[in-house]
Design an enzyme around this catalytic site. Sequence first.
Site, mmCIF file in Angstrom:
data_model
loop_
_atom_site.group_PDB
_atom_site.id
_atom_site.type_symbol
_atom_site.label_atom_id
_atom_site.label_comp_id
_atom_site.label_asym_id
_atom_site.label_seq_id
_atom_site.Cartn_x
_atom_site.Cartn_y
_atom_site.Cartn_z
ATOM 1 N N TYR A 112 -2.844 -13.757 -3.830
ATOM 2 C CA TYR A 112 -3.420 -12.435 -3.602
ATOM 3 C C TYR A 112 -3.324 -12.056 -2.125
ATOM 4 C CZ TYR A 112 -6.690 -8.540 -4.300
ATOM 5 O OH TYR A 112 -7.271 -7.295 -4.373
ATOM 6 N N SER B 82 -6.023 -4.106 0.031
ATOM 7 C CA SER B 82 -7.288 -4.838 0.021
ATOM 8 C C SER B 82 -7.559 -5.376 1.414
ATOM 9 C CB SER B 82 -7.214 -6.011 -0.969
ATOM 10 O OG SER B 82 -8.331 -6.875 -0.821
#
Length: 250
Positions: free
Chosen positions: A151, A138
């Site tokens: 995250y 990501s």
Amino acid sequence: MSNIIITGAGTGMGLSMTKKFLANDWHVIMAVRNAAKAEKVYQELQDQYGDQVAMYQVDVSNGQAVAKFAEQVNTQYNQVDTVISNAGIFTGSLLHELSKEAWDKTMAVDVKSIFLMTKAFVPGMMARHAGNIINISSVAGLLGDYNMPAYNAAKGAGTNLVRSMALDYGQYGIRVNNINPGATNTPMFQGNSEEVKAAYRNDSPLKRIAEPEEIANVAYFLVSDQASAITGQNVGASMGYGIWTGQPKQ
């Protein structure tokens, strides 16, 4: 026919990658967390592609489950040419409000699963002196975000892990790369409010979010011979997220 394993293959980017590789005559081994939820889409793919597609239920964050999966796959198929570790979860919270369980689960699904899948299938690639590993990371692994400590940490680990893996396995003819999407039009993203979805679209230089098929196109390119010189890279597919210094417009 080349064989590819795609984790998290029943929905979103994983499903788009499954369709992309099937359409280009690959044999796709779908690894899904919940086979019952993926059964409908799997049957549709089987109707179109027959035994070119197979599906296994496996928790890719669990060592015993991945070992059993690898035993089944290696018994059924003569080799695995490519592994795409796409399975992942998102956790949003301030660090001090984050539970230990949520932290551990994020690390297990987003990082440990890459370790387990590589450990299970890279020896076969090493023996053949050929193979590809792609991890779906990501843009959050490259920069920091508000309210995303777990995250950011998990995806950040993957950012450097790909470099280490590329260094170690390059001598065996194995290429290892990450794809770093930004906001992508998956069922998970669609769960956001209309206000949040609009904010992501408006903040992108291209004024839209990526479609799962666009991420699948990048994955297919990275596996192809056209990308034969690319390894150890974090390849952005973020609609321009991550290119701004944060300074105000002048």
